[in-house]
Design an enzyme around this catalytic site. Structure first.
Site, mmCIF file in Angstrom:
data_model
loop_
_atom_site.group_PDB
_atom_site.id
_atom_site.type_symbol
_atom_site.label_atom_id
_atom_site.label_comp_id
_atom_site.label_asym_id
_atom_site.label_seq_id
_atom_site.Cartn_x
_atom_site.Cartn_y
_atom_site.Cartn_z
ATOM 1 N N SER A 40 0.784 -1.357 -0.004
ATOM 2 C CA SER A 40 -0.171 0.014 0.005
ATOM 3 C C SER A 40 0.779 1.456 -0.009
ATOM 4 C CB SER A 40 -0.973 -0.271 1.216
ATOM 5 O OG SER A 40 -0.203 0.089 2.383
ATOM 6 N N GLU A 162 6.658 -0.637 11.589
ATOM 7 C CA GLU A 162 6.188 -2.122 11.977
ATOM 8 C C GLU A 162 6.962 -2.522 13.276
ATOM 9 O OE1 GLU A 162 5.701 -4.909 8.888
ATOM 10 O OE2 GLU A 162 5.127 -3.280 7.477
#
Length: 246
Positions: A40, A162
């Site tokens: 994305s 992340e």
């Protein structure tokens, strides 16, 4: 004060449009989650914000200064994905100390530097592991070492890519607790928000390189009918697995 302002940002890499007309703001003391499926554009956006890759259009302002003129990098903390970091025969303390020395001339750590390292290790609960080799730690402990390195300068703005990838739920909650204690501005790339849900102010969702949601904290699963209409999938992005797209 606005710590980050991104306006109409476009990023092209190797002739492929990765980010298209992305705009977002992160205000002082906010904790904002950046969500999106693989491909994305989340990590690409982070790298553009940190000036690690160029952007072809739009603007990026950090701490009120255009990215092209920005030099206060000691005020920006960055925690990369653990999988992208390779450290050999390096102790936990040495890894964290490298964060102090990154923004200054080569030299020995000062007494103030050592105090900062002690504080960062204590914040993430790794004081007792300071002399251990980084590679000998568990995945969750390794991630906490990288967070300690990212916060050692007590930055005004902390960006994490992340931080929970490959980390068990117990360590995720420990990491989330450490981040909440910092009282700083945070932009964090996540796959799911469970561990940090109590501390999030906003969620921004990317799809195919565009922002499709920016609002109250949510999850990809719950986004449902209240997300913006997603853009048509750019066929150039479909099926691509280059690491800089994630």
């Amino acid at each position: 004060m606005t710590c980050l302002s991104v306006s109409n940002l476009k990023v092209e890499l190797s002739g492929v449009l990765i980010l298209d007309d992305v705009s977002l703001e992160v205000d002082d003391q906010q904790t904002v989650a950046l969500l999106g499926d693989n491909g994305s554009g989340k990590s690409t956006l982070i790298k553009a914000i940190l000036s690690l890759i160029p952007h072809s259009a739009g603007t990026i302002d950090l701490l009120g200064t255009a990215i092209e003129r920005f030099h206060q990098w000691s005020q920006i903390g960055y925690v990369p994905q653990r999988a992208s970091v390779s450290l050999h025969s390096t102790t936990v303390r040495e890894v964290v100390t490298s964060g102090v020395l990154a923004n200054r001339p080569i030299g020995w750590p000062s007494r103030r530097d050592r105090r900062r390292v002690d504080w960062a290790l204590e914040t993430v609960g790794l004081t007792d592991q300071a002399k251990q080799l980084y590679l000998h730690l568990s995945g969750g402990q390794q991630q906490r070492v990288l967070i300690a390195r990212g916060i050692v300068n007590q930055p005004r703005f902390l960006i994490l890519d992340e931080p929970f990838a490959g980390v068990d739920l117990i360590n995720q909650k420990d990491i989330a607790s450490s981040l909440a204690s910092l009282k700083t501005t945070i932009l964090v790339v996540l796959h799911e928000t469970e561990s940090m849900a109590a501390n999030l102010d906003r969620t921004v969702v990317l799809r195919a390189g565009r922002v499709v949601y920016d609002g109250a904290p949510t999850t990809l699963e719950d986004l449902g009918s209240h997300e913006s209409q997603p853009p048509a999938r750019n066929p150039l992005l479909t099926g691509m697995d280059r690491p800089w797209i994630s």
